[in-house]
Structures are given as structure tokens and as C-alpha cells.
Design a protein around this motif. Sequence first.
Motif, PDB file in Angstrom:
ATOM      1  N   GLN A  50      38.830   9.170  -7.590  1.00 25.54           N
ATOM      2  CA  GLN A  50      37.407   9.459  -7.570  1.00 25.54           C
ATOM      3  C   GLN A  50      36.659   8.806  -8.720  1.00 25.54           C
ATOM      4  O   GLN A  50      35.464   8.672  -8.668  1.00 25.54           O
ATOM      5  CB  GLN A  50      37.171  10.975  -7.628  1.00 25.54           C
ATOM      6  N   GLU A  51      37.375   8.433  -9.742  1.00 25.56           N
ATOM      7  CA  GLU A  51      36.656   7.870 -10.883  1.00 25.56           C
ATOM      8  C   GLU A  51      36.238   6.422 -10.665  1.00 25.56           C
ATOM      9  O   GLU A  51      35.576   5.844 -11.504  1.00 25.56           O
ATOM     10  CB  GLU A  51      37.525   7.966 -12.137  1.00 25.56           C
ATOM     11  N   HIS A  52      36.658   5.842  -9.559  1.00 23.62           N
ATOM     12  CA  HIS A  52      36.237   4.468  -9.287  1.00 23.62           C
ATOM     13  C   HIS A  52      34.924   4.472  -8.539  1.00 23.62           C
ATOM     14  O   HIS A  52      34.849   4.961  -7.421  1.00 23.62           O
ATOM     15  CB  HIS A  52      37.306   3.752  -8.458  1.00 23.62           C
ATOM     16  N   PRO A  53      33.852   3.977  -9.146  1.00 25.25           N
ATOM     17  CA  PRO A  53      32.571   3.971  -8.445  1.00 25.25           C
ATOM     18  C   PRO A  53      32.525   2.886  -7.379  1.00 25.25           C
ATOM     19  O   PRO A  53      33.275   1.909  -7.432  1.00 25.25           O
ATOM     20  CB  PRO A  53      31.564   3.666  -9.560  1.00 25.25           C
ATOM     21  N   SER A  54      31.638   3.075  -6.421  1.00 23.81           N
ATOM     22  CA  SER A  54      31.431   2.074  -5.373  1.00 23.81           C
ATOM     23  C   SER A  54      30.262   1.185  -5.776  1.00 23.81           C
ATOM     24  O   SER A  54      29.202   1.677  -6.191  1.00 23.81           O
ATOM     25  CB  SER A  54      31.111   2.764  -4.049  1.00 23.81           C
ATOM     26  N   THR A  55      30.459  -0.073  -5.681  1.00 25.72           N
ATOM     27  CA  THR A  55      29.409  -1.042  -5.978  1.00 25.72           C
ATOM     28  C   THR A  55      28.771  -1.501  -4.681  1.00 25.72           C
ATOM     29  O   THR A  55      29.454  -2.061  -3.812  1.00 25.72           O
ATOM     30  CB  THR A  55      29.984  -2.244  -6.742  1.00 25.72           C
ATOM     31  N   ILE A  56      27.480  -1.244  -4.565  1.00 27.39           N
ATOM     32  CA  ILE A  56      26.765  -1.532  -3.316  1.00 27.39           C
ATOM     33  C   ILE A  56      25.627  -2.503  -3.611  1.00 27.39           C
ATOM     34  O   ILE A  56      24.846  -2.292  -4.545  1.00 27.39           O
ATOM     35  CB  ILE A  56      26.197  -0.229  -2.705  1.00 27.39           C
ATOM     36  N   ARG A  57      25.584  -3.569  -2.841  1.00 28.57           N
ATOM     37  CA  ARG A  57      24.451  -4.507  -2.961  1.00 28.57           C
ATOM     38  C   ARG A  57      23.508  -4.240  -1.820  1.00 28.57           C
ATOM     39  O   ARG A  57      23.900  -4.313  -0.650  1.00 28.57           O
ATOM     40  CB  ARG A  57      24.951  -5.939  -2.933  1.00 28.57           C
ATOM     41  N   GLY A  74      17.028   1.351 -10.433  1.00 25.84           N
ATOM     42  CA  GLY A  74      18.337   0.727 -10.202  1.00 25.84           C
ATOM     43  C   GLY A  74      19.406   1.672  -9.702  1.00 25.84           C
ATOM     44  O   GLY A  74      20.597   1.318  -9.713  1.00 25.84           O
ATOM     45  N   THR A  75      18.994   2.858  -9.253  1.00 27.62           N
ATOM     46  CA  THR A  75      20.005   3.791  -8.753  1.00 27.62           C
ATOM     47  C   THR A  75      19.424   4.575  -7.574  1.00 27.62           C
ATOM     48  O   THR A  75      18.242   4.481  -7.263  1.00 27.62           O
ATOM     49  CB  THR A  75      20.467   4.737  -9.863  1.00 27.62           C
ATOM     50  N   ILE A  76      20.247   5.346  -6.941  1.00 27.66           N
ATOM     51  CA  ILE A  76      19.797   6.165  -5.812  1.00 27.66           C
ATOM     52  C   ILE A  76      18.913   7.283  -6.354  1.00 27.66           C
ATOM     53  O   ILE A  76      19.188   7.864  -7.419  1.00 27.66           O
ATOM     54  CB  ILE A  76      20.994   6.763  -5.058  1.00 27.66           C
ATOM     55  N   VAL A  77      17.907   7.575  -5.602  1.00 24.82           N
ATOM     56  CA  VAL A  77      16.972   8.622  -6.014  1.00 24.82           C
ATOM     57  C   VAL A  77      17.678   9.977  -6.024  1.00 24.82           C
ATOM     58  O   VAL A  77      18.526  10.246  -5.163  1.00 24.82           O
ATOM     59  CB  VAL A  77      15.778   8.633  -5.025  1.00 24.82           C
ATOM     60  N   GLY A  79      18.496  13.796  -5.458  1.00 25.63           N
ATOM     61  CA  GLY A  79      18.273  14.691  -4.325  1.00 25.63           C
ATOM     62  C   GLY A  79      18.901  14.197  -3.047  1.00 25.63           C
ATOM     63  O   GLY A  79      19.196  14.997  -2.148  1.00 25.63           O
ATOM     64  N   LEU A  80      19.125  12.886  -2.947  1.00 21.97           N
ATOM     65  CA  LEU A  80      19.767  12.382  -1.722  1.00 21.97           C
ATOM     66  C   LEU A  80      21.260  12.693  -1.720  1.00 21.97           C
ATOM     67  O   LEU A  80      21.892  12.885  -0.682  1.00 21.97           O
ATOM     68  CB  LEU A  80      19.554  10.870  -1.597  1.00 21.97           C
ATOM     69  N   VAL A  81      21.842  12.697  -2.915  1.00 22.11           N
ATOM     70  CA  VAL A  81      23.258  13.077  -3.047  1.00 22.11           C
ATOM     71  C   VAL A  81      23.382  13.965  -4.275  1.00 22.11           C
ATOM     72  O   VAL A  81      22.452  14.081  -5.075  1.00 22.11           O
ATOM     73  CB  VAL A  81      24.203  11.859  -3.202  1.00 22.11           C
ATOM     74  N   HIS A  82      24.556  14.553  -4.412  1.00 26.86           N
ATOM     75  CA  HIS A  82      24.846  15.406  -5.558  1.00 26.86           C
ATOM     76  C   HIS A  82      24.749  14.573  -6.834  1.00 26.86           C
ATOM     77  O   HIS A  82      25.055  13.377  -6.847  1.00 26.86           O
ATOM     78  CB  HIS A  82      26.266  15.973  -5.393  1.00 26.86           C
ATOM     79  N   VAL A  83      24.338  15.268  -7.881  1.00 26.72           N
ATOM     80  CA  VAL A  83      24.150  14.581  -9.160  1.00 26.72           C
ATOM     81  C   VAL A  83      25.433  13.883  -9.614  1.00 26.72           C
ATOM     82  O   VAL A  83      25.411  12.753 -10.117  1.00 26.72           O
ATOM     83  CB  VAL A  83      23.669  15.613 -10.219  1.00 26.72           C
ATOM     84  N   ILE A  86      26.076  10.532  -7.937  1.00 26.03           N
ATOM     85  CA  ILE A  86      25.248   9.372  -8.247  1.00 26.03           C
ATOM     86  C   ILE A  86      25.964   8.431  -9.199  1.00 26.03           C
ATOM     87  O   ILE A  86      25.881   7.204  -9.081  1.00 26.03           O
ATOM     88  CB  ILE A  86      23.891   9.839  -8.841  1.00 26.03           C
ATOM     89  N   ARG A  87      26.761   9.027 -10.110  1.00 29.85           N
ATOM     90  CA  ARG A  87      27.441   8.163 -11.085  1.00 29.85           C
ATOM     91  C   ARG A  87      28.553   7.354 -10.445  1.00 29.85           C
ATOM     92  O   ARG A  87      29.097   6.438 -11.061  1.00 29.85           O
ATOM     93  CB  ARG A  87      27.974   9.011 -12.236  1.00 29.85           C
ATOM     94  N   LEU A  88      28.924   7.724  -9.204  1.00 30.39           N
ATOM     95  CA  LEU A  88      29.954   6.962  -8.503  1.00 30.39           C
ATOM     96  C   LEU A  88      29.361   5.809  -7.703  1.00 30.39           C
ATOM     97  O   LEU A  88      30.079   5.126  -6.964  1.00 30.39           O
ATOM     98  CB  LEU A  88      30.723   7.876  -7.555  1.00 30.39           C
ATOM     99  N   LEU A  89      28.042   5.612  -7.834  1.00 33.30           N
ATOM    100  CA  LEU A  89      27.387   4.540  -7.095  1.00 33.30           C
ATOM    101  C   LEU A  89      26.736   3.578  -8.074  1.00 33.30           C
ATOM    102  O   LEU A  89      25.918   3.985  -8.894  1.00 33.30           O
ATOM    103  CB  LEU A  89      26.318   5.120  -6.163  1.00 33.30           C
ATOM    104  N   LYS A  90      27.143   2.337  -7.973  1.00 39.56           N
ATOM    105  CA  LYS A  90      26.495   1.283  -8.764  1.00 39.56           C
ATOM    106  C   LYS A  90      25.757   0.383  -7.798  1.00 39.56           C
ATOM    107  O   LYS A  90      26.361  -0.138  -6.843  1.00 39.56           O
ATOM    108  CB  LYS A  90      27.540   0.483  -9.538  1.00 39.56           C
ATOM    109  N   LEU A  91      24.472   0.202  -8.032  1.00 43.08           N
ATOM    110  CA  LEU A  91      23.657  -0.570  -7.091  1.00 43.08           C
ATOM    111  C   LEU A  91      23.281  -1.930  -7.684  1.00 43.08           C
ATOM    112  O   LEU A  91      23.048  -2.052  -8.889  1.00 43.08           O
ATOM    113  CB  LEU A  91      22.370   0.199  -6.761  1.00 43.08           C
ATOM    114  N   GLU A  92      23.281  -2.916  -6.817  1.00 44.48           N
ATOM    115  CA  GLU A  92      22.691  -4.203  -7.158  1.00 44.48           C
ATOM    116  C   GLU A  92      21.638  -4.490  -6.108  1.00 44.48           C
ATOM    117  O   GLU A  92      21.933  -4.484  -4.905  1.00 44.48           O
ATOM    118  CB  GLU A  92      23.758  -5.291  -7.170  1.00 44.48           C
TER     119      GLU A  92
END
Lengths: 760, 298
Positions: A50-57, A74-77, A79-83, A86-92
Motif C-alpha cells: 500500500q505504500e507504493h503510490p500510483s502515478t497518474i498522468r 496538482g492533486t485530487i480534490v 472529498g473525492l477519496v479518503h484523505v 490522496i497521498r497514494l496518488l501522484k498526478l502529472e
Amino acid sequence: MNWLNIRLIFCREILDQLRDRRTLFTVFVMPLMLYPILGVVMLQMANFFQEHPSTIRIIGTDNLPESPALVGDGTIVEGLVHVDAIRLLKLELEPSCDGFLAAMGTDTESQVDYARTRLAEEIREQGIDLLVIVPRLIELNETVLFDGSPEFLLVYDSSNDRSRIAAQRWQIIQSEWHQRLLGEFFRSASEADSDGDDDREESGSTAMVSAIDVARPSAVGTASWARILPLLIMVWCLTGAFYPAIDTCAGEKERGTLETLLSSPASRTDIAIGKLGSVMVFSIATALLNLASMGTTAILLFSQSGFPVVAGLFQGPPPPLAIALVVLATIPASALFGALSLAAAAFARSSKEGQYYLIPLIMVSMPLMVVPMLPAIRLDMGTSLIPVTGLMLLFRSMIEGNWGQALAFAGPVLIVCVACSTIAIRWVVYQFNREEILFCPSERFAIGSIIRQMFRMRDVGPSVGHALLCTVMILILRFVCGVLVSPPGDWDQFAIQTIVLLMVTICVPALLMAVILSNKPLQMLKLSRFRLRHAIGAVLLACCLNPIFMWFSGMVMRLYPVDENLAQIATGLSGIIDGAPSLLALLAVLAFAPALFEEIAFRGFILSGLRAMTRPVVAVVLASLAFGAAHGVIQQSIIAFFVGAVLGFIAIRSNSIFPCILFHATHNGLAVIFSRWEKFGLAGTEWLVESKLDGGWGIATAPAVGLTLMAALILVICFGPPRPVAESRDGVAGRQGMATRIAQTLVAWFPGLQSANRSA
Amino acid sequence: MAPRTAFVSYGSNGASWQPLRQTPVPAKCLQNTQAPTKHDFMIHVRRLTKTYQDGDNRPRPAVDGISFDAMPGKVFGLLGPNGAGKTTTLRILGTVLKPTSGTAVVNGFDVVGYPEHVRRQIGFVSVNTAIYDRMTAWEMVYLFGRLNQIDDAVLRTQIDWLFGRLQMTDMRDTLCSRMSTGMKQKVSIARALIHDPPVLVFDEATSGLDVLAARELYRTVEDMKNRGKCVVYSSHIMSEVERLCDSIAIMLEGRIVATGTCEELRDQWHQKNLEDVFYSIVDQAGQQQLAGHGAEST
């Protein structure tokens, strides 16, 4: 049975097993250690994963509306997911998707190719797990939102775990955002409404409610436990019974102590029951200890935040009633599996050989354990008669609180359980009396010797091995041909196909084996002379038993209804059969041909082979099982089994298969005629034949009762034991001979009557 | 015909054997005995046959129509080479195997009709009858005593006496897996004697034993004979049969080829010892076989 001896043997076996280190480890130590260790390992693995975040472009963020916002800073707003998620999602973020869409093209195949190439490149070079493309501008506009085109295009690799998990995480976000988008749309639509009344506000939230789940959380948990607990109990009872059974039967043979025990005053039955008791104790202990350890570990494990889905499914530990029922369920389960394990172990000549029998036992048991897990399966009369499955469904009903349903079918379930256990124990006692099992070492399989023997012994009848080989060949050929042959299109095709398939898959294997194995194949196949009374009796018996078989057939169809696919196929075939040119053609294909070919194989070759090594009753039962199995469809198989039992009886009494052919042909012929009575029925027979509730035709009730009584009389007159010569010469004795004959027949069928009469 | 007592259990008061319990024979056992029993015989065997299927599925007789009688207070010897049919015969007497044909009656009970009664009459010691490794000597003997319906209190006394008699007191609480071959054989003997059966069967009982242990066994056999038991002693060792047995049957290929006392057999075959008698019998049998084959070929 001597209960003192049974208790002595039971206590001895328990003491012996408790002094065996392997048993102690398997039953007590392993459950207490294994599951906590597994739990710790699983936790560590889950945390690690679980500690590996997902990188999403996200490509095309310019097309996203400002409200509701999907991304921000630069991140998901929020309320859409649990707090924590959010740290498991890295956005580009990439504002425009024009370049991507242009490169993708319009052709579907080129789109997939480009997407595959692009994602592989991104994964390899940029560490991207998921590409999300926003292909079009998303506006709060009815035309845009509901035109059917997707808002997002996801590019992921399902063979790559990280990519797959990134897609799953995105879909949760996307689903929540889509709900917000629709809510925003309806809110803005209502604001633009010209009514201006207040009930838009009074109507409250414009949130869309798609479903209401009325189940209480406790009921959700109970339902989940009700599915999983019976399965776990069955699995653990089976594995907990098997190794003690091997040790107490095959192991004793190897150690030489079985002969010591058999030379004691304890009877074979006492020994078998004493051993069964000890196997049951260890089976129950294994099941409960494993369940307790596994359950405790699982509850602690799933309460961690890493497994919210599973925790939500089970809602904590099982209710106390479920635990009590589980403990109770171990008793019939351990009795059943203990008896079956002992039966397999008693047949083995050594511990090594016995362990090989575990796999067939599991292969037979696992489908029966998996069936209750299917969503459509429930406890009814049909399922309650299936061993293991019925027991699992019974306890599932009890855990769920369906006491009415459970009590209604508890009787049949327990009767089946007791019957199977009794048969298995009788088999164990039988094995304890078989010297070749007790005193012969394991055989070596020498194919050359077997072939030489086969040709050397050509003048004797088939053996049990030949009969089993023939059965297996028939079943395999039926299966292969059933898959390869396409459905017929008309009557001619159907007729040719039916006759050829019967000949090739059923008759030819038996004929070939008879020719190869015997100098007198006709004698081997029981194609011998027969008495006229047997032939006449067979035809009359088929007519008289028809009402019973029709009633039984209806009952089987009600217990095990045919599924829709099969019903459609049957309807199609029925239409083809209606195209038969004449009744004679119909009977030739559906009555005479099956009768001839099937009797040659099942009552000619297979029954003869089985009779060589076992009692006639057992041989008839086994041959009937083979006959039923060859029919493929379970409903037909059950009916065929009972018809096969009657045919087997006729074959043994007449020592020829010709009466069996006559019975079989008559039975099939009547079934064909009644199924098309409107077309082939005779006028003026309304007193005899009536329409049934299921839409078919059959014998009326009153004549059916009379015919059943006639069947009993025919059995006595035509198939009773042979008459003593003296009685047939004396006319007076002949009148008395009938009563004596009936008495002799009853005594022949029920030997207990003779001893009861003598003791009285 | 009034039921007669056929099974008498003896216990010990430390000095001599005392009756523990007398079990009357059910009348039907006597009525249904297949062969007429003679009171003097403890074992009565007539035309006993046991056939097996060999590797070619042909019937081969392991025991081929043998007949003999064994008396109480005597040791009956069954002598023959390996594969002669001795063990098969004794297993039939012990009701572990069923005969193909013929009759065998042990103390009035037919082995086929009343196997459980027969087992109470017999104490069976064989190289094939092992003991439970995970039980102690005391537990082993106690189990078989209770299986023979001996009362608990009496049984405990009996075990103590028997262990003393067989010099097993030191090893009563030793697990059988930790015992030597000789000690295990003592446990087997104790197990066979605990219910004081009128018939004792020893099948290759000295197999694996050293000289001292074998001598102990001989003493036990002689002791049992002196107490009026009927002892059937099977061996392929001529010397011990010659030493122990009052009458002997020599088996060869499933048949009894010679019977009598040792002196009678020596005189009949003009040999000095039983071993030479046996060689003579084998030689003669071989010559007869050759003659038979020669006659068939001509």
C-alpha cells in the motif's frame, strides 16, 4: 456390536494418536502457530504494497469543468477519496490532449496500438501507471453530459499489477466525481427553472439516490459468515480426518498391528466403529482449532485499515449463534468425512498408497463444497439430498436464521449423511475381511504381464477391471462425441446420428473387448438362450412399471428442474423428432436401437464383469451407476439408474440380455408414445390414459395402482427363484407350489425373514 | 443336550491357577458345528483348504486338504520350509483368514461359524503379530485383557502376576518402541496369555530372538503344556520342534506329507534326526514329481 470393545478400541486409538508427534503438530501446534504467522506476514505485505503510490498522468485537464473540481494544486480534490488515499496518488497534468488524440487516430486497431506503445513508454521511462485522457470539453450541458460518449479515456495495463491498481483507484475517484457532476448539473438546471417556486429548495438536495440497502450491518456480516463458515468447516473436517484415518488403517497394516487386532475377540464392526470415533475426534479438533485460530487472526487482520472492504463485508466476529452452529456442524461433517477417509484408507495397502487416495477424495468433495457458494443455490428438497452440499446449505440456513427452511429439510440432509457414513463404514468392514488387502503388498503395474494374461485367459468372462475399463471408455467417447458432433438439422440427420453414436460410443467398446478377451464373445455378452416366461415377463413388467417410472421422472424434474439452455435444446430436438415419418421409425431410433446397444454394453459386458468379483446386488448397483452416468444429463441419469437396476435384476434372473432388450425397448417405446399421445394415441382409451399436470400424458391413477400390483405378481411368477422339479409334476403340489413359490421368492429377497421365522 | 463348559478362565492367587469365570457354551454352537467334535481333541481340522489367485489369476492352494488333531496338554508341531502353508493354516485357526473349504474346530467352535468365540479360545503369537509402538507393555496387555472381557480389578492382578512370571516387571511402563526384540516378544506372549486361553499358537515365535530369549520361550511353551494347554508350535527350525513337540506334522507345498511323534518319524524314515527325515521327505517328493512329469510327457 459390543460397545465395550468399541470403547476400548476408541480409547486406544485416541491414546495412540496423542502420542504421535506428527498428529500433535498437525492438529494442535500448526493451527495455533500458522495463522498468526500468516497474519503478520500478510499485514507486512499489505503495508508494503500500500505504500507504493500510483502515478497518474491526466491529459487534457483544460477540458475539465471548474465545478465540480477534479484536480487542484496538482492533486485530487479533497472529498473525492479518503484523505489517506490522496497521498497514494501522484498526478502529472497535461493541459491539452490534442496531440495525443491526433497521434491515436480514428481506427480502433491503431488506437489500441498507439495506446499500448505510449503506455509502455510512459511506464518504462516516466514511471507512469495510468493515463487518463479527457477527450472532450465537459460542460454542464444536457447534450454534452448525456450524449453517450465517455468523459474519460483510461489507458492501463491489466497484466501490470501497479497499472491495474491505479486504474481501480481512479475509477473510485471518477465515480464519485461523476456523481458530483450530475448533481451540479441538476442544481444548475433547477436554478435556471423559470417557476421560481420554493419547492425546488424545499425538495432538498438534488443528490441522486440510486439504491437503498435495507440490510442492517449485522445481517450483512451474518450473511457473509453464513457463506464462509460451512465451507471452512467442511474443508477442515476433511483434512483433519484423512491423515488419522491413513495412520489408523494403512499405517497399522504396515506396522503389523492390524493382524494382532484382528486376532482379538473384537469383531470387524467393533474395530471399524472404534476407529471411526477416533478419526471423528481428531477431525473435529482440527476443524475447531483451525477455525478459532484462523478466525481470530482474520478478525484482527481485517480490522486494520488496509482491508476496509473485507472488514465491511464481515462486520466483525461471527455472532455467537453462528459459532455454536459451527461447532454442531462439525459432528455430522466429521462423521461423513471420517467414514469416507476410513473407507479410502482401509482400501490402501500402505500409508503411501493411502495418501494418493486423498486427491480423488478431494476432487469428489470440492465441487460439492463449492456448489453452495453459488448465489442461486438454496436449500430445497433437491439440494438436501446431495451429500456435503445439503449439509452446508442446512447450516448456512441456520446461521442466517431461516429456521423454518432449515427444519423442513434437516431430516433429508441428516438421513443422507447417515446413509453415506453407514455405507462407508460397511465398506471399511468389508475391506477388513478382504485378505488381499490385509496381507498382500502393493502390486506392481506390469503392462506386459497384463497383456499376456489378457490373451492367455481368453476363455473366461470379463473381470471387474475390464468392466471398469469399458465404462471409462464409454464415458470418454460419449463426452468427446457430444462435444464434436453438431446438433442435427432434421429427422434423417437425427436418426443417423443417434444410431451411429449409440453404436460407436456404447456398443463398439463392449463388442471389441468381448472379441479380444474371449473365445466366446456371445457367451461373454450374455447373448444366450432365454426362457419364454422371462421374455414375456420383461415386456409385461415394462408396461406395469411404466406408471411408477413416469411418476418418478416427474418427481426428479421437480426436484432438479432443467435449466433454460437445456430446455431450449430439448425443445429443438422435440421439434425434429416430430418430423419422424412414422411411429415405427420413431420407435426404431428411440426405443429399439438404444435398447439393443445399451444392453449389450451395460448388462452384457459390464454387469458380467462386475458379477465376477462381487455379489449380484452390488454388481447391479454399480452397473446401474455406469448406465446412469452414460446418460450425461443429471435428471436422465437418476432415472436411468433405477431403470438400470430393474434391468440388472432381469439380467441376473434370466442369465440373458434378450429379456433386458425387450424390457428396455418396451420402456422407451411407451415413453415415446406417451410423449406424443395426441398424435399416436388410440381412441377410446380415456379410462386408461390421462393428461398430467406437467402437460404430458400418462396412465390414470386407478389403473396405475393395479398395474403396480401386477408388476409385483409378474416379478414373482416370471422372475422368482427356479421351481423344484418335484413340484412341477404333482398337480396338487402345483397349487400349493404357487404359495410356496411366493414364500421362497420373499425369503430369497429378504433372508432375514427366514431367521426371524426360525427364532419365532 | 445340555450346554457344556468349553471355556474356563484361570486367574492366579500367586500360587496356582484358579478359575475366574466359566462361560457356558451356547447350545447352538454345538448344534451347528460342521464336523463331529471329539472331546479329547482341542483342535480338529479336516480337509482344510485355502486357495489364492496367483499373478496369472489362477487358483493356487496355499493349504491343500490337510487334516490333523491337537490334544490338550500336548505340543503339536507344524514343521515345513518357507511357503509350506504353516502360517496360512495357523491364521485360519486364529480366524484371521477364512478357509476355502474344509473344517477347523477349536474347542468346539467352528472357525467360520463362531470366529469371535474361537478367538477367545486362542492366544496367538506370531512373527506377523506386532505390538503397538506407542503403548507401554502394561497398556498393551491390559487392552487385550479387556477385549477378552476380563474384569478390571481381576485383570490388574493378573497382569502383575504374569509380568512377574515372565520377568517383565521392570519394563511394564516402557514404550514398546523402546524395547528390544526379545522384550517385544515377551509382551506378545503376555498379550496372548492374559486371558488364559486353552489353546496357544506360536508361529515362528523365535524369529529374531537370541539364544537366551529363545530359551525363555521354550520354557514358557513347556510350562503351558504342563498346565494342560493345547500348544500348536510352528517353525522351520527342526531342532526346536524336535525339542518341544510331542507330535509333528510336516508340511510341504500346502500338504501334510508326514505325521507322528519324533521317534515314529525317525524310525519310519530310518534317520537319526528330524532334519534328515525332512530331507528324505523332500527328496522323495521331488522324485515323485519328476516321475509324474515323465509319465505325462510319455
